[in-house]
Design a protein around this motif. Sequence first.
Motif, PDB file in Angstrom:
ATOM      1  N   VAL A 161      46.624  31.009  40.190  1.00 56.81           N
ATOM      2  CA  VAL A 161      45.251  31.067  40.697  1.00 56.81           C
ATOM      3  C   VAL A 161      44.780  32.518  40.804  1.00 56.81           C
ATOM      4  CG1 VAL A 161      43.757  30.609  42.680  1.00 56.81           C
ATOM      5  CG2 VAL A 161      45.400  28.879  41.922  1.00 56.81           C
ATOM      6  N   GLN A 162      45.648  33.383  41.343  1.00 54.10           N
ATOM      7  CA  GLN A 162      45.277  34.792  41.499  1.00 54.10           C
ATOM      8  C   GLN A 162      44.960  35.440  40.160  1.00 54.10           C
ATOM      9  OE1 GLN A 162      48.716  36.302  43.560  1.00 54.10           O
ATOM     10  NE2 GLN A 162      47.836  35.981  45.589  1.00 54.10           N
ATOM     11  N   ILE A 163      45.836  35.243  39.186  1.00 58.78           N
ATOM     12  CA  ILE A 163      45.633  35.878  37.887  1.00 58.78           C
ATOM     13  C   ILE A 163      44.466  35.234  37.140  1.00 58.78           C
ATOM     14  CG2 ILE A 163      46.710  36.455  35.693  1.00 58.78           C
ATOM     15  CD1 ILE A 163      47.748  37.901  38.232  1.00 58.78           C
ATOM     16  N   PHE A 164      44.264  33.926  37.324  1.00 57.91           N
ATOM     17  CA  PHE A 164      43.120  33.253  36.713  1.00 57.91           C
ATOM     18  C   PHE A 164      41.815  33.890  37.189  1.00 57.91           C
ATOM     19  CE2 PHE A 164      39.728  30.102  37.340  1.00 57.91           C
ATOM     20  CZ  PHE A 164      39.481  29.736  36.029  1.00 57.91           C
ATOM     21  N   VAL A 165      41.729  34.157  38.479  1.00 63.10           N
ATOM     22  CA  VAL A 165      40.520  34.781  39.041  1.00 63.10           C
ATOM     23  C   VAL A 165      40.326  36.176  38.461  1.00 63.10           C
ATOM     24  CG1 VAL A 165      39.436  35.655  41.144  1.00 63.10           C
ATOM     25  CG2 VAL A 165      40.593  33.436  41.169  1.00 63.10           C
ATOM     26  N   PHE A 166      41.421  36.942  38.380  1.00 61.11           N
ATOM     27  CA  PHE A 166      41.336  38.282  37.810  1.00 61.11           C
ATOM     28  C   PHE A 166      40.840  38.218  36.370  1.00 61.11           C
ATOM     29  CE2 PHE A 166      44.557  39.907  41.014  1.00 61.11           C
ATOM     30  CZ  PHE A 166      43.646  40.742  41.646  1.00 61.11           C
ATOM     31  N   ILE A 167      41.421  37.323  35.584  1.00 55.86           N
ATOM     32  CA  ILE A 167      41.047  37.204  34.175  1.00 55.86           C
ATOM     33  C   ILE A 167      39.583  36.789  34.035  1.00 55.86           C
ATOM     34  CG2 ILE A 167      41.431  35.877  32.059  1.00 55.86           C
ATOM     35  CD1 ILE A 167      44.385  35.741  32.804  1.00 55.86           C
ATOM     36  N   LEU A 168      39.148  35.854  34.876  1.00 56.00           N
ATOM     37  CA  LEU A 168      37.754  35.390  34.839  1.00 56.00           C
ATOM     38  C   LEU A 168      36.799  36.540  35.126  1.00 56.00           C
ATOM     39  CD1 LEU A 168      35.610  33.177  34.703  1.00 56.00           C
ATOM     40  CD2 LEU A 168      36.064  32.678  37.122  1.00 56.00           C
ATOM     41  N   ILE A 169      37.092  37.323  36.155  1.00 57.45           N
ATOM     42  CA  ILE A 169      36.227  38.443  36.528  1.00 57.45           C
ATOM     43  C   ILE A 169      36.185  39.494  35.422  1.00 57.45           C
ATOM     44  CG2 ILE A 169      35.948  40.376  38.134  1.00 57.45           C
ATOM     45  CD1 ILE A 169      37.139  38.563  40.310  1.00 57.45           C
ATOM     46  N   ILE A 170      37.366  39.828  34.908  1.00 57.26           N
ATOM     47  CA  ILE A 170      37.436  40.853  33.869  1.00 57.26           C
ATOM     48  C   ILE A 170      36.730  40.391  32.603  1.00 57.26           C
ATOM     49  CG2 ILE A 170      39.013  42.116  32.351  1.00 57.26           C
ATOM     50  CD1 ILE A 170      41.033  41.956  34.733  1.00 57.26           C
ATOM     51  N   SER A 171      36.940  39.133  32.219  1.00 54.82           N
ATOM     52  CA  SER A 171      36.288  38.600  31.016  1.00 54.82           C
ATOM     53  C   SER A 171      34.776  38.584  31.183  1.00 54.82           C
ATOM     54  CB  SER A 171      36.801  37.182  30.735  1.00 54.82           C
ATOM     55  OG  SER A 171      38.186  37.177  30.480  1.00 54.82           O
ATOM     56  N   PHE A 172      34.307  38.219  32.368  1.00 58.19           N
ATOM     57  CA  PHE A 172      32.866  38.193  32.658  1.00 58.19           C
ATOM     58  C   PHE A 172      32.269  39.591  32.529  1.00 58.19           C
ATOM     59  CE2 PHE A 172      29.474  37.977  36.114  1.00 58.19           C
ATOM     60  CZ  PHE A 172      28.514  37.467  35.247  1.00 58.19           C
ATOM     61  N   ILE A 173      32.944  40.578  33.136  1.00 66.07           N
ATOM     62  CA  ILE A 173      32.475  41.965  33.069  1.00 66.07           C
ATOM     63  C   ILE A 173      32.484  42.468  31.627  1.00 66.07           C
ATOM     64  CG2 ILE A 173      32.980  44.350  33.747  1.00 66.07           C
ATOM     65  CD1 ILE A 173      34.056  43.246  36.386  1.00 66.07           C
ATOM     66  N   MET A 174      33.564  42.145  30.899  1.00 73.77           N
ATOM     67  CA  MET A 174      33.654  42.576  29.504  1.00 73.77           C
ATOM     68  C   MET A 174      32.538  41.967  28.658  1.00 73.77           C
ATOM     69  SD  MET A 174      35.938  44.767  28.658  1.00 73.77           S
ATOM     70  CE  MET A 174      36.018  44.456  26.896  1.00 73.77           C
ATOM     71  N   ASN A 175      32.221  40.702  28.905  1.00 75.54           N
ATOM     72  CA  ASN A 175      31.136  40.049  28.162  1.00 75.54           C
ATOM     73  C   ASN A 175      29.800  40.753  28.422  1.00 75.54           C
ATOM     74  OD1 ASN A 175      32.830  38.161  27.029  1.00 75.54           O
ATOM     75  ND2 ASN A 175      32.364  36.560  28.505  1.00 75.54           N
ATOM     76  N   ILE A 176      29.582  41.143  29.671  1.00 79.18           N
ATOM     77  CA  ILE A 176      28.334  41.844  30.022  1.00 79.18           C
ATOM     78  C   ILE A 176      28.281  43.208  29.351  1.00 79.18           C
ATOM     79  CG2 ILE A 176      27.028  42.886  31.910  1.00 79.18           C
ATOM     80  CD1 ILE A 176      28.078  40.697  33.747  1.00 79.18           C
ATOM     81  N   VAL A 177      29.382  43.944  29.461  1.00 83.21           N
ATOM     82  CA  VAL A 177      29.435  45.295  28.878  1.00 83.21           C
ATOM     83  C   VAL A 177      29.236  45.256  27.371  1.00 83.21           C
ATOM     84  CG1 VAL A 177      30.917  47.289  28.442  1.00 83.21           C
ATOM     85  CG2 VAL A 177      30.886  46.230  30.713  1.00 83.21           C
ATOM     86  N   ILE A 178      29.940  44.349  26.710  1.00 81.84           N
ATOM     87  CA  ILE A 178      29.823  44.235  25.251  1.00 81.84           C
ATOM     88  C   ILE A 178      28.414  43.787  24.859  1.00 81.84           C
ATOM     89  CG2 ILE A 178      30.608  42.940  23.230  1.00 81.84           C
ATOM     90  CD1 ILE A 178      33.386  42.877  24.488  1.00 81.84           C
ATOM     91  N   GLY A 179      27.840  42.877  25.676  1.00 85.47           N
ATOM     92  CA  GLY A 179      26.496  42.395  25.381  1.00 85.47           C
ATOM     93  C   GLY A 179      25.442  43.478  25.528  1.00 85.47           C
ATOM     94  N   LEU A 180      25.609  44.354  26.531  1.00 81.14           N
ATOM     95  CA  LEU A 180      24.627  45.411  26.791  1.00 81.14           C
ATOM     96  C   LEU A 180      24.842  46.635  25.902  1.00 81.14           C
ATOM     97  CD1 LEU A 180      24.467  45.302  30.714  1.00 81.14           C
ATOM     98  CD2 LEU A 180      22.840  44.332  29.081  1.00 81.14           C
ATOM     99  N   ILE A 181      26.096  47.022  25.718  1.00 80.73           N
ATOM    100  CA  ILE A 181      26.395  48.240  24.971  1.00 80.73           C
ATOM    101  C   ILE A 181      26.638  47.958  23.493  1.00 80.73           C
ATOM    102  CG2 ILE A 181      27.989  50.194  24.776  1.00 80.73           C
ATOM    103  CD1 ILE A 181      28.536  49.982  27.714  1.00 80.73           C
ATOM    104  N   GLY A 182      27.288  46.836  23.220  1.00 77.86           N
ATOM    105  CA  GLY A 182      27.656  46.516  21.846  1.00 77.86           C
ATOM    106  C   GLY A 182      29.105  46.874  21.598  1.00 77.86           C
TER     107      GLY A 182
END
Length: 279
Positions: A161-182
């Motif tokens: 559960v702990q690592i799932f939450v970490f992965i979800l947060i990191i993936s979400f942030i990465m999706n935003i960064v890649i979407g905004l910056i490219g």
Amino acid sequence: MLDYFLDALIDSLKLLPFLLLTYIVMELLEHKLSSRSISAVNKAGKFGPAIGGLLGIVPQCGFSAAVSNLYAGGIATRGTLVAVFLSTSDEMLPILISENVSVVLILKILAVKVVAAIFVGFMVDLAFKKKRSDHTIHDICEHEHCDCEHGILRSAVIHTVQIFVFILIISFIMNIVIGLIGRENLSNLILNRPVIGELIAGVVGLIPNCASSVVITQLYLQGGMSAGAMLSGLLTASGVGMLVLFRANRNLKDNLITLAIVFVSGVVLGSVIGLLPIF
């Protein structure tokens, strides 16, 4: 924004079964090997860096924390401690396994960490000839890193559960960064800047939390980090080991020297090895 989150959630949910299975196996290993590993380090003597480097790569609950206590008590040498810190993988292995990364790549990363850890450990012991104490330490198990005392299945579920939450947060942030910056601009910002990426990854690895190894591994797998930066971050990542060292050993200067050795050797070796045609 909702699309970014949903994509991250779907990708993270796909990993859940693999994470749980991996952590169950790891908990079984930990329960069987942890006390034996600590005992082996205790009796290793001048071969401590080799024993520590080999055992540190095996996923075990709080092993780096336990060896930090051994060092603070004068039982383990600085070289042994550094070897354990450099070889410890924290959450790297379960993430690689859950992401279906090739066995060859996983073995390469583990081999690099073990060899680097043992080499640096022996060099450190040659430079710092500190005698070991003859006394022993009892009750050195640290329970900050996991709930080992609550049983294998419960510990595995909590870890998952702990690592799932970490992965979800990191993936979400990465999706935003890649979407905004490219992705291409992000690659030029981090991947194509020698040394900078390794330094940043090395600093992230020093964060005394499993989140650091999760961030580094995920960024590498998603193409946001070079192999050299990934290795630098994973070499400096020692879980809660460094935190326990600063708590157990009251000699601040001594602790800062150890931290500097881990950071510099991790970044330098990561940068050099990353240039080789290995990954």
